[in-house]
Scaffold this motif. Structure first.
Motif, PDB file in Angstrom:
ATOM      1  N   LYS A 187       0.841  -1.189   0.000  1.00 30.22           N
ATOM      2  CA  LYS A 187       0.000   0.000   0.000  1.00 30.22           C
ATOM      3  C   LYS A 187       0.887   1.253   0.000  1.00 30.22           C
ATOM      4  CE  LYS A 187      -3.613  -2.420   2.564  1.00 30.22           C
ATOM      5  NZ  LYS A 187      -4.393  -2.465   3.828  1.00 30.22           N
ATOM      6  N   ASN A 188       0.267   2.397  -0.284  1.00 38.01           N
ATOM      7  CA  ASN A 188       1.030   3.641  -0.362  1.00 38.01           C
ATOM      8  C   ASN A 188       0.962   4.473   0.915  1.00 38.01           C
ATOM      9  OD1 ASN A 188       1.902   3.304  -3.053  1.00 38.01           O
ATOM     10  ND2 ASN A 188      -0.104   3.965  -3.809  1.00 38.01           N
ATOM     11  N   GLY A 189       0.151   4.051   1.863  1.00 36.59           N
ATOM     12  CA  GLY A 189      -0.028   4.863   3.054  1.00 36.59           C
ATOM     13  C   GLY A 189       0.372   4.171   4.337  1.00 36.59           C
ATOM     14  N   TRP A 190       0.797   4.969   5.309  1.00 30.71           N
ATOM     15  CA  TRP A 190       1.100   4.493   6.646  1.00 30.71           C
ATOM     16  C   TRP A 190       1.000   5.696   7.574  1.00 30.71           C
ATOM     17  CZ3 TRP A 190       4.636   4.791   2.674  1.00 30.71           C
ATOM     18  CH2 TRP A 190       5.616   5.778   2.780  1.00 30.71           C
ATOM     19  N   ASN A 191       0.993   5.440   8.869  1.00 37.23           N
ATOM     20  CA  ASN A 191       0.909   6.551   9.812  1.00 37.23           C
ATOM     21  C   ASN A 191       2.239   6.724  10.543  1.00 37.23           C
ATOM     22  OD1 ASN A 191       0.950   4.893  12.277  1.00 37.23           O
ATOM     23  ND2 ASN A 191      -1.118   4.244  11.677  1.00 37.23           N
ATOM     24  N   PRO A 192       2.426   7.838  11.242  1.00 37.21           N
ATOM     25  CA  PRO A 192       3.692   8.084  11.941  1.00 37.21           C
ATOM     26  C   PRO A 192       4.067   6.992  12.932  1.00 37.21           C
ATOM     27  CG  PRO A 192       2.399  10.093  11.817  1.00 37.21           C
ATOM     28  CD  PRO A 192       1.519   8.988  11.334  1.00 37.21           C
ATOM     29  N   ASN A 193       3.059   6.380  13.564  1.00 37.28           N
ATOM     30  CA  ASN A 193       3.340   5.293  14.510  1.00 37.28           C
ATOM     31  C   ASN A 193       4.030   4.120  13.820  1.00 37.28           C
ATOM     32  OD1 ASN A 193       1.980   6.943  16.216  1.00 37.28           O
ATOM     33  ND2 ASN A 193       0.335   5.516  16.711  1.00 37.28           N
ATOM     34  N   ASP A 194       3.575   3.836  12.582  1.00 44.03           N
ATOM     35  CA  ASP A 194       4.171   2.725  11.837  1.00 44.03           C
ATOM     36  C   ASP A 194       5.664   2.973  11.604  1.00 44.03           C
ATOM     37  OD1 ASP A 194       1.654   1.579  11.673  1.00 44.03           O
ATOM     38  OD2 ASP A 194       1.221   2.513   9.741  1.00 44.03           O
ATOM     39  N   GLU A 195       5.993   4.205  11.240  1.00 42.68           N
ATOM     40  CA  GLU A 195       7.406   4.544  11.003  1.00 42.68           C
ATOM     41  C   GLU A 195       8.237   4.344  12.266  1.00 42.68           C
ATOM     42  OE1 GLU A 195       8.533   8.226   9.300  1.00 42.68           O
ATOM     43  OE2 GLU A 195       7.058   8.136   7.680  1.00 42.68           O
ATOM     44  N   VAL A 196       7.693   4.774  13.399  1.00 42.64           N
ATOM     45  CA  VAL A 196       8.445   4.659  14.654  1.00 42.64           C
ATOM     46  C   VAL A 196       8.713   3.202  14.993  1.00 42.64           C
ATOM     47  CG1 VAL A 196       8.405   5.148  17.128  1.00 42.64           C
ATOM     48  CG2 VAL A 196       7.568   6.854  15.521  1.00 42.64           C
ATOM     49  N   VAL A 197       7.695   2.355  14.820  1.00 42.08           N
ATOM     50  CA  VAL A 197       7.857   0.927  15.116  1.00 42.08           C
ATOM     51  C   VAL A 197       8.954   0.332  14.237  1.00 42.08           C
ATOM     52  CG1 VAL A 197       6.755  -1.340  14.985  1.00 42.08           C
ATOM     53  CG2 VAL A 197       5.509   0.597  15.945  1.00 42.08           C
ATOM     54  N   LEU A 198       8.886   0.616  12.914  1.00 45.21           N
ATOM     55  CA  LEU A 198       9.860   0.031  11.988  1.00 45.21           C
ATOM     56  C   LEU A 198      11.263   0.595  12.197  1.00 45.21           C
ATOM     57  CD1 LEU A 198       7.701  -0.033   8.714  1.00 45.21           C
ATOM     58  CD2 LEU A 198       8.207  -1.935  10.259  1.00 45.21           C
ATOM     59  N   ALA A 199      11.357   1.889  12.526  1.00 50.41           N
ATOM     60  CA  ALA A 199      12.667   2.491  12.747  1.00 50.41           C
ATOM     61  C   ALA A 199      13.324   1.979  14.027  1.00 50.41           C
ATOM     62  CB  ALA A 199      12.550   4.006  12.794  1.00 50.41           C
ATOM     63  N   ASN A 200      12.533   1.476  14.957  1.00 54.19           N
ATOM     64  CA  ASN A 200      13.075   0.960  16.213  1.00 54.19           C
ATOM     65  C   ASN A 200      13.184  -0.571  16.223  1.00 54.19           C
ATOM     66  OD1 ASN A 200      13.395   3.220  18.423  1.00 54.19           O
ATOM     67  ND2 ASN A 200      11.594   3.764  17.197  1.00 54.19           N
ATOM     68  N   THR A 201      12.928  -1.183  15.073  1.00 54.37           N
ATOM     69  CA  THR A 201      13.139  -2.627  14.932  1.00 54.37           C
ATOM     70  C   THR A 201      14.619  -2.858  14.617  1.00 54.37           C
ATOM     71  OG1 THR A 201      10.874  -2.966  14.157  1.00 54.37           O
ATOM     72  CG2 THR A 201      12.487  -4.677  13.617  1.00 54.37           C
ATOM     73  N   SER A 202      15.260  -3.708  15.376  1.00 48.89           N
ATOM     74  CA  SER A 202      16.713  -3.912  15.212  1.00 48.89           C
ATOM     75  C   SER A 202      17.029  -4.739  13.960  1.00 48.89           C
ATOM     76  CB  SER A 202      17.277  -4.619  16.445  1.00 48.89           C
ATOM     77  OG  SER A 202      16.803  -5.966  16.499  1.00 48.89           O
ATOM     78  N   VAL A 203      18.316  -4.750  13.574  1.00 49.23           N
ATOM     79  CA  VAL A 203      18.762  -5.558  12.435  1.00 49.23           C
ATOM     80  C   VAL A 203      18.486  -7.028  12.701  1.00 49.23           C
ATOM     81  CG1 VAL A 203      20.767  -6.281  11.074  1.00 49.23           C
ATOM     82  CG2 VAL A 203      20.523  -3.869  11.756  1.00 49.23           C
ATOM     83  N   ASP A 204      18.778  -7.473  13.915  1.00 52.49           N
ATOM     84  CA  ASP A 204      18.525  -8.879  14.259  1.00 52.49           C
ATOM     85  C   ASP A 204      17.049  -9.222  14.155  1.00 52.49           C
ATOM     86  OD1 ASP A 204      21.196  -9.319  14.691  1.00 52.49           O
ATOM     87  OD2 ASP A 204      21.084  -9.043  16.879  1.00 52.49           O
ATOM     88  N   GLU A 205      16.188  -8.284  14.564  1.00 56.84           N
ATOM     89  CA  GLU A 205      14.733  -8.537  14.485  1.00 56.84           C
ATOM     90  C   GLU A 205      14.279  -8.593  13.030  1.00 56.84           C
ATOM     91  OE1 GLU A 205      13.095  -6.572  18.662  1.00 56.84           O
ATOM     92  OE2 GLU A 205      13.597  -5.248  16.982  1.00 56.84           O
TER      93      GLU A 205
END
Length: 560
Positions: free
Chosen positions: A474-492
């Motif tokens: 999809k083309n849309g996401w919310n700011p919360n989604d970005e925060v979750v993905l940006a705080n997911t580690s390389v190992d995760e």
């Protein structure tokens, strides 16, 4: 000259068949044309118009005397329909009447064929001859075309008076460029010159007289700001009328807020560009606790004048509903769902504020006295804050905390921050500093730190997999989604990509990498792509086939 005197003079002018020329002069926008038409219709309703025909002509863009003459003819209407604009039907009647005066043969020709085909230069040439005993209103003299001279317009007006027994009215913008010839010849031509200079109360009455309820609310507010421009007054009225159906289920105080803010914002938006004493809209909508004397920010000399004006008007803080109102001033419409949502939040606060010991009443102890009552202010705000925490905005929290700190009540300041977070921790977006800090008013370091921590803790409950399940493809996401993905580690990310089997795998990987491909990607978005790519590189090193699989996503492995 008062509006009542102007009105009496116009009525006297209309009630007589004596040929004469009257000029009504006034500043641009104060309602000369609006008032003339209003008084004309009123005189018609009271049977106070002596002559049988009326023509209104704007000279805007008219470039020749012949075009002017013909414009008068084609805009003639009978007295009985004087409140109706000239149209093709009235024009047909005028033309048929003209042809009747030149014989039945000409009339039959006109009736027997389309009007456009029957029309000829002859009609245009003789149309002026029919203009006898007519009231003629000439507007926009200063906006005439370059090919038409004012002295010729005045000369024609004299001819209409002397030879055609007409009554002519000029509506003029006082002080406009290009009216030198009018000033030069007016003594020879003009019989009556009225100075139309209504005060703000009279302008409000002119604009809102058709609705007494609106006049009582709007008139006092617009007059207090000195608004005299009828166009602006009507713009305010239009937006207020649009808002009223959206407010019918809320407390009266919400309607009062909407009207109060719409008047102020309209005045600012439409007038501040030409008057440095009027605060700009951006300044007003950024007005928070920093402008109440709380905090370190100091206004400059212009801002001090603006703050005095806003204080006199009774405007103190801007909230989220106000921001929507400010946007409506610019666009001319309301986003109804958002409007109702913000109004509903304010409505809950109004209901709570009506209870004894409310938070707003506690703040009155700060605003309404110079008594040395610091302890009382702190204690009342502290107790009321705990009772009304649900209805208090982050901006109000910051203002209260700032006041407590300036009064050396740091312990209570920290305590109400913790109370606020504990009572409202389920409202995740309430702690998103990017969303709530509209005006930069939430600046207390402890609030900022604790809000950020609360927000991060709230949103990271969701996993990267659940986020990608929602947004992949999809083309849309919310700011919360970005925060979750940006705080997911390389190992995760490694574990996620390795454990996922099926069609979703490719969409998961692609969704993560796309965050870094935009030319204007934020640092947070780039971090998502960096971590996902790092996980893919680890996977690529595990086997030849995985190296091939990773390469298909455009990951360059040669330098890794």
């Amino acid at each position: 000259m008062s509006v009542e005197i102007i009105k009496d003079q116009i009525f006297h002018f209309l009630a007589s068949d004596k040929p004469e020329i009257m000029a009504i002069k006034g500043e641009w926008g104060v309602g000369k044309t609006f008032s003339w038409k209003k008084f004309l219709i009123e005189a018609k309703s009271n049977n106070q118009i002596k002559l049988d025909r009326y023509s209104y002509v704007s000279l805007f863009g008219i470039n020749s005397l012949e075009a002017f003459k013909y414009a008068i003819f084609e805009n003639v209407v009978k007295r009985e329909i004087i409140d109706t604009e000239a149209n093709i039907a009235t024009f047909r009647r005028n033309t048929i009447g003209l042809m009747e005066s030149f014989g039945r043969r000409s009339l039959n020709v006109l009736k027997g064929s389309p009007l456009a085909e029957s029309f000829s230069p002859a009609i245009e040439a003789i149309s002026f001859l029919s203009l006898n005993s007519t009231i003629i209103c000439i507007d926009d003299l200063e906006r005439k075309g370059n090919g038409l001279e004012i002295k010729d317009v005045l000369g024609l007006a004299s001819l209409l008076k002397e030879q055609k027994k007409c009554k002519v009215v000029f509506l003029l913008n006082d002080g406009e460029d290009g009216l030198q010839d009018y000033e030069k010849y007016r003594e020879k031509v003009i019989d009556i010159e009225l100075a139309f200079s209504p005060n703000p109360d009279e302008c409000a009455f002119i604009a809102y007289a058709d609705d007494a309820s609106l006049h009582s609310k709007l008139g006092d507010l617009t007059a207090s700001l000195g608004i005299r421009n009828i166009r602006i007054l009507k713009k305010i009225e239009r937006l207020v009328l649009l808002s009223l159906p959206l407010l019918k289920d809320f407390e009266p105080e919400i309607t009062d807020q909407v009207i109060h803010s719409l008047v102020l914002y309209s005045w600012s938006y439409f007038c501040s560009g030409s008057n440095e004493n009027i605060p700009p809209l951006d300044f007003i909508t950024s007005k928070g606790y920093a402008w109440l004397g709380i905090g370190e920010e100091k206004p400059d000399e212009n801002e001090k004048k603006w703050l005095t004006t806003l204080e006199s008007y009774g405007y103190r803080l801007t909230d989220e509903l106000d921001l929507l109102l400010a946007e409506a001033i610019k666009t001319g419409y309301f986003v109804e769902d958002e409007f109702r949502k913000k109004a509903s939040i304010n409505n809950e606060y109004i209901i709570a504020s009506k209870s004894e010991g409310s938070f707003s009443e506690a703040w009155r102890l700060y605003h309404d006295t110079f008594n040395d009552n610091g302890d009382e202010v702190v204690n009342r705000l502290y107790q009321s804050f705990k009772e009304n925490c649900k209805y208090i905005t982050p901006t109000n929290l910051n203002g209260t905390v700032s006041l407590f700190r300036e009064l050396d009540e740091n312990e209570k300041a920290s305590e109400i921050i913790d109370i606020y977070i504990e009572r409202r921790k389920e409202e995740t977006n309430l702690f998103n500093m990017k969303e709530i800090n509209f005006f930069g008013d939430v600046r207390d370091p402890e609030i900022v730190e604790k809000f950020n921590a609360t927000y991060m803790q709230s949103i990271t409950v969701e996993t990267a997999k659940s986020v990608l399940d929602r947004i992949a493809g999809k083309n849309g996401w919310n700011p919360n989604d970005e925060v979750v993905l940006a705080n997911t580690s390389v190992d995760e990310y490694y574990d996620l990509f390795k454990s996922e089997v099926g069609r979703h795998l490719s969409s998961f990987v692609t969704a993560c990498l796309k965050f870094g491909q935009s030319s204007n990607a934020s640092d947070q978005q780039k971090e998502i792509a960096i971590r996902a790519k790092a996980a893919l590189i680890i996977i690529a090193k595990e086997s030849v086939i995985n190296k091939i699989r990773v390469k298909k996503f455009g990951v360059n492995l040669e330098n890794e």
